[in-house]
Design a protein around this motif. Structure first.
Motif, PDB file in Angstrom:
ATOM      1  N   SER A 145       0.854  -1.194   0.000  1.00  0.00           N
ATOM      2  CA  SER A 145       0.000   0.000   0.000  1.00  0.00           C
ATOM      3  C   SER A 145       0.883   1.235   0.000  1.00  0.00           C
ATOM      4  O   SER A 145       1.960   1.243   0.617  1.00  0.00           O
ATOM      5  N   CYS A 154       0.438   5.875  -0.701  1.00  0.00           N
ATOM      6  CA  CYS A 154      -0.580   6.929  -0.655  1.00  0.00           C
ATOM      7  C   CYS A 154      -0.156   8.147  -1.456  1.00  0.00           C
ATOM      8  O   CYS A 154       1.027   8.335  -1.756  1.00  0.00           O
ATOM      9  N   GLU A 169      -5.215  -4.957   8.536  1.00  0.00           N
ATOM     10  CA  GLU A 169      -5.169  -4.342   7.209  1.00  0.00           C
ATOM     11  C   GLU A 169      -4.096  -3.264   7.134  1.00  0.00           C
ATOM     12  O   GLU A 169      -3.783  -2.587   8.125  1.00  0.00           O
ATOM     13  N   GLU A 212      -4.245  -0.396   5.877  1.00  0.00           N
ATOM     14  CA  GLU A 212      -4.779   0.935   6.143  1.00  0.00           C
ATOM     15  C   GLU A 212      -4.672   1.323   7.614  1.00  0.00           C
ATOM     16  O   GLU A 212      -4.661   2.515   7.947  1.00  0.00           O
ATOM     17  N   THR A 223      -8.084   5.039   9.970  1.00  0.00           N
ATOM     18  CA  THR A 223      -8.704   4.740   8.677  1.00  0.00           C
ATOM     19  C   THR A 223      -9.869   5.655   8.327  1.00  0.00           C
ATOM     20  O   THR A 223     -10.356   5.623   7.198  1.00  0.00           O
ATOM     21  N   ILE A 276      -9.868   7.818   4.926  1.00  0.00           N
ATOM     22  CA  ILE A 276      -9.694   7.252   3.591  1.00  0.00           C
ATOM     23  C   ILE A 276     -10.989   7.396   2.798  1.00  0.00           C
ATOM     24  O   ILE A 276     -12.052   6.962   3.230  1.00  0.00           O
ATOM     25  N   HIS A 314     -10.717   7.076  -0.956  1.00  0.00           N
ATOM     26  CA  HIS A 314     -10.512   6.397  -2.224  1.00  0.00           C
ATOM     27  C   HIS A 314      -9.383   5.360  -2.099  1.00  0.00           C
ATOM     28  O   HIS A 314      -8.308   5.691  -1.585  1.00  0.00           O
ATOM     29  N   THR A 315      -9.646   4.158  -2.574  1.00  0.00           N
ATOM     30  CA  THR A 315      -8.631   3.106  -2.667  1.00  0.00           C
ATOM     31  C   THR A 315      -8.649   2.608  -4.105  1.00  0.00           C
ATOM     32  O   THR A 315      -9.676   2.100  -4.578  1.00  0.00           O
ATOM     33  N   VAL A 350      -6.178   9.258  -0.553  1.00  0.00           N
ATOM     34  CA  VAL A 350      -6.123   8.199  -1.549  1.00  0.00           C
ATOM     35  C   VAL A 350      -5.082   7.169  -1.148  1.00  0.00           C
ATOM     36  O   VAL A 350      -3.921   7.514  -0.875  1.00  0.00           O
ATOM     37  N   VAL A 351      -5.508   5.902  -1.092  1.00  0.00           N
ATOM     38  CA  VAL A 351      -4.579   4.783  -0.893  1.00  0.00           C
ATOM     39  C   VAL A 351      -4.433   4.066  -2.233  1.00  0.00           C
ATOM     40  O   VAL A 351      -5.430   3.752  -2.890  1.00  0.00           O
ATOM     41  N   LYS A 360      -2.895   0.803  -4.455  1.00  0.00           N
ATOM     42  CA  LYS A 360      -2.537  -0.596  -4.303  1.00  0.00           C
ATOM     43  C   LYS A 360      -1.739  -1.066  -5.522  1.00  0.00           C
ATOM     44  O   LYS A 360      -2.284  -1.246  -6.606  1.00  0.00           O
TER      45      LYS A 360
END
Length: 392
Positions: free
Chosen positions: A34, A36, A162, A164, A359, A362, A364-365, A388-389, A391
Motif C-alpha cells: 500500500s 498513498c 489491514e 490501512e 482509517t 480514507i 478512495h482506494t 487516496v490509498v 494498491k
C-alpha cells in the motif's frame, strides 16, 4: 516494475522503470503493498519544489514486505518477510541529530546535502520521492522500493491487520501528532487549526487526545469540514464569506486562540482577493515560491504569547509576512519536517490498543495505475476526495 513518474509540471505517468537492487549493505528492498498520495506531493506535481527531474519516481507514504536485505541491515535485526512501514525520511540513527531524535534532520542520509545547504543553510535527511534537494531518492508509489539505512529507517508492524491501519505511520499521522506536540497543548488552551486535509484532521484528533480545552477546525471544503466534525468534541468554522481573524477573536474573548496550527502550507488561498492575486503574480514572476495567506492569518489571529505550530510544507521564499506581529506579540513558532521515528512506537501502541483508528479519513482506494487521475481528483478536491490509498 510499474511506478508513478514525474515527467514535468502537472505531468505524472504510470510507467515501467527498472526494479531496484541492493546498492549498499545497509539497504533493503520492500515489496510495496500500500502507498498513498500526500498533500505535499501536489507541490511536486505543480512544479513548486525545485530540482525535480524527468523520470523521478514519486511517493513517500509506503508500506510492505521486506523481500531482500543487505548484510548490515540484517545484522541489525531486519529480515526477509518483515512487514514494515517506511517513513518518508531516512535515518542513520547515529549522527548528532538522530541522537537528539531530530530524525528529519539526519546529517548522513541526504546524498545531495550540499544542495540543501545552498538553499536552506543546512541539510535535511534524505527523503523518498521528494526532489534532488533531499537526495533524489526514488519514491514509494511503485511496486518495489529500495530503502537505504533500512534497519534504522523502517518501522516493523504486526503481520496481521489491514494495511490501512498502519500505512499512515509513514507520514501524516505522526505529522499531525507532532503538530499538536509542538504546540505544547495545555488543558486550558483553545487551539485553532487551519486545514482539514489529512494532516489537519490528524492534528485535530491529536489536539483533542492531548487534552485541549477547545479545538477549532477551519476550512472551506464541506466534506472536509464534515469529516472534522465527525471526530467529535470540536468546533468547526467554514471560512467562506467570513473574517476568520474577527471570528476567532469573538470566540475567545477578544484575544485569539492560545495555540494555532497551520496545516495548509505553501499553496494556500485566502479571503483577500487582492493579496491572493499579488501572491500568484509574485510566484509566476519567481519573486516568491510559496503562497502564505494561512500563515499570515494565523500570525494575526493568535493570542499574544501564543505558540504557532507549522506542519504545512514551505519550500522557499514567502513575502508580506507580518513579522512585526510575531515580535511584538512575543510568539513562539515551531516548525519542521516530522521526526517520524520519535513518535512511531507510541502511535503504533495507540493504534493497536484501539485509541486511534487512522482509517476514518480514507475516501478512495485504487490501483497504482490510476494514480495520475487521482492526483487531479485530489488536487481539485473533487468526488469528496480527502485521502487516496494506492494498491500496486
Amino acid at each position: 516494475m510499474k511506478a508513478i513518474v514525474w515527467q514535468g509540471k502537472k505531468d505524472l505517468r504510470c510507467e515501467e522503470v527498472p526494479d531496484p537492487t541492493i546498492e549498499d549493505p545497509k539497504d533493503a528492498i520492500i515489496r510495496i503493498t500500500s502507498t498513498c498520495i500526500c498533500g505535499s506531493d501536489l507541490h511536486l506535481m505543480d512544479g513548486l519544489v525545485p530540482s525535480m527531474m524527468k523520470g523521478d519516481v514519486m511517493g513517500h507514504e509506503p508500506m510492505g514486505e521486506v523481500v531482500e536485505v543487505g548484510p548490515e541491515a540484517r545484522a541489525k535485526g531486519l529480515n526477509v518477510g518483515d512487514r514494515v512501514v517506511v517513513p518518508f525520511q531516512m535515518t542513520c540513527g547515529e549522527c548528532e541529530q538522530c541522537q537528539k531524535h531530530n530524525f528529519s534532520l539526519c546529517q548522513r542520509t541526504n546524498r545531495n546535502a550540499d544542495l540543501a545547504k545552498a538553499l536552506w543553510g543546512d541539510t535535511t535527511a534524505g527523503l523518498f520521492g521528494y526532489s534532488h534537494i533531499t537526495g533524489g531518492f526514488a519514491g514509494g508509489q511503485a511496486e518495489y522500493l529500495r530503502v537505504p539505512y533500512a534497519a534504522t529507517t523502517c518501522i516493523k508492524v504486526p503481520q496481521t491487520g489491514e494495511d490501512e491501519k498502519y500505512v499512515f505511520l509513514s507520514d501524516i499521522l505522526p505529522t499531525g501528532w507532532q503538530a499538536a506536540d509542538q504546540a505544547d497543548i495545555q488543558d486550558t488552551d483553545t487551539v485553532a487549526i487551519w486545514g482539514c486535509g489529512p494532516v489537519g484532521l490528524f492534528a485535530i484528533l491529536s489536539a483533542k487526545i492531548m487534552g485541549a480545552k477547545r479545538v477549532i477546525a477551519i476550512d472551506d471544503v464541506p466534506e472536509r469540514l464534515e469529516m472534522a466534525r465527525s471526530i467529535g468534541g470540536i468546533e468547526v468554522m467554514d471560512r467562506k464569506g467570513i473574517d476568520v481573524n474577527h471570528a476567532l477573536k469573538d470566540m475567545t474573548g477578544g484575544h485569539g486562540p492560545d495555540k494555532c496550527i497551520d496545516a495548509v502550507g505553501m499553496e494556500a488561498h485566502g479571503p483577500n482577493m487582492f493579496l491572493d492575486a499579488i501572491d500568484r503574480v509574485q510566484v509566476a514572476m519567481k519573486l516568491e515560491t510559496d503562497r502564505p495567506p494561512v500563515l499570515r492569518e494565523a500570525i494575526m489571529a493568535i493570542k499574544a504569547g501564543g505558540t504557532l505550530s507549522i506542519p504545512g510544507v514551505y519550500g522557499g521564499l514567502t513575502n508580506q509576512i507580518p513579522f512585526g506581529a510575531i515580535m511584538n506579540k512575543g510568539l513562539t513558532i515551531r516548525t519542521g519536517q516530522t521526526h517520524v521515528r520519535k513518535y512511531a512506537d507510541d502511535l503504533l501502541r495507540r493504534i493497536d490498543e484501539g485509541e486511534i483508528d487512522p482509517t476514518f479519513l480514507i475516501t478512495h482506494t485504487v490501483p497504482l495505475g490510476k494514480a495520475p487521475e487521482m492526483y487531479k481528483t485530489f488536487r481539485e478536491k473533487q468526488d469528496g476526495c480527502v485521502k487516496v490509498v494506492l494498491k500496486p
